[in-house]
Scaffold this active site. Structure first.
Site, short mmCIF file in Angstrom:
data_model
loop_
_atom_site.label_atom_id
_atom_site.label_comp_id
_atom_site.label_asym_id
_atom_site.label_seq_id
_atom_site.Cartn_x
_atom_site.Cartn_y
_atom_site.Cartn_z
CG ASN A 8 44.55 42.56 39.33
OD1 ASN A 8 43.58 42.63 40.07
ND2 ASN A 8 44.54 43.07 38.10
CG ASN A 10 38.77 41.84 40.99
OD1 ASN A 10 38.37 42.86 40.43
ND2 ASN A 10 38.08 40.72 41.00
CD GLU A 36 40.84 44.99 38.35
OE1 GLU A 36 39.66 45.09 37.94
OE2 GLU A 36 41.56 44.01 38.14
CG ASP A 149 46.53 42.16 34.96
OD1 ASP A 149 46.87 41.56 33.92
OD2 ASP A 149 45.35 42.26 35.33
CG ASN A 151 44.75 42.45 31.31
OD1 ASN A 151 44.14 41.42 31.58
ND2 ASN A 151 44.54 43.59 31.93
CG ASP A 246 40.05 38.14 39.26
OD1 ASP A 246 40.84 38.91 39.87
OD2 ASP A 246 39.40 38.51 38.26
CG HIS A 247 44.86 38.72 38.90
ND1 HIS A 247 45.64 38.79 37.77
CD2 HIS A 247 43.69 39.34 38.58
CE1 HIS A 247 44.97 39.41 36.82
NE2 HIS A 247 43.79 39.76 37.28
#
Length: 258
Positions: A8, A10, A36, A149, A151, A246-247
């Site tokens: 991911n 971001n 993302e 991802d 989630n 952030d991943h």
């Protein structure tokens, strides 16, 4: 050996500035599933479209700067499937499938419900639609990997502060039960957890506090695979030497050729 990466980003442009594509050039991956994108076709540089011997295929969200998934590969796909055929899901660019012989590589970005009750309901609706699709994919008898991802942190081992998150999106009882059903009744496999039953394997850290420095993470990025492909999973790792997002990228090597 097939090396398959899930990451991911971001934001693909942000990840590029942080060195993601420089790293990609060094790891000799056959497939790289990204999520993302936060970009449309016109926002991508030539390197983002075709980095170092790889060709990118993308499913963009209609909304600018939002969602979107892609798959990079050094192999020519037999077929490319964009979306699930459901308008409200496909408008958000969350599913991309590439077929290579008896192998399917899928990049998935499952909705987050953390921003509002409305988005949590969208997530539940997505799960309701997605489960029958996953049942059909499983029944097809192919080698399939769904990277992405999801989630959802499935079990207590999958996030550091599980007691404090029992009522939060990503660790709700209904979400966890859905994942249990997928890995139980339907028969998919969680590659990391099958390979390493006792290793947390966090892949995401909040930007709040010192979550990354203290490794207060969540494991929400997965390779979900059919049993036939699980038998060929050799090893897995989470790449944390550099921070592109952030991943962290999740890498799995499979004893398989195309």
């Amino acid at each position: 050996m097939l090396r398959i990466v899930s990451a991911n980003l971001n934001g693909i442009r942000s990840a590029d500035k942080k060195g993601f594509f420089d790293w990609l050039a060094t790891i000799n991956a056959d497939f790289v599933c990204v999520q993302e994108l936060k970009a449309q076709a016109g926002d991508l540089s030539e390197r983002m479209r075709a980095p170092d011997g790889l060709t990118g295929y993308f499913h963009y969200a209609e909304k600018k700067g939002y969602s979107g998934v892609g798959v990079y590969t050094r192999h020519q796909p037999d077929a490319v499937v964009e979306g699930l055929g459901v308008d409200w899901i496909d408008a958000e660019g969350r599913f991309l499938q590439l077929d290579f012989g008896n192998l399917s590589v899928i990049s998935l970005y499952l909705p987050s419900g953390s921003s509002s009750d409305e988005r949590q309901q969208v997530k539940f609706d997505f799960l309701d639609v997605f489960m029958p699709h996953l049942e059909k994919l499983k029944a097809a008898g192919r080698d399939i990997v769904i990277c992405g991802d999801w989630n959802i942190a499935h079990n207590e081992i999958d996030l550091k502060n599980w007691k404090g998150n029992l009522k939060n999106s990503g660790f709700l009882p209904e979400e966890r039960a859905w994942m249990t059903d997928l890995l139980g009744r339907v028969g998919w496999r969680d590659a990391w957890r099958q390979l390493y039953p006792d290793a947390p394997g966090y892949t995401w850290w909040s930007n709040r506090g010192q979550a990354y420095a203290k490794d207060v993470g969540w494991r929400i990025d997965y390779h979900i695979v059919t049993p036939s492909l699980m038998e060929l999973a050799e090893s897995s790792s989470v790449y944390k030497d550099e921070k592109f997002s952030d991943h962290a990228p999740l890498i799995v090597d499979y004893r398989r050729e195309l």
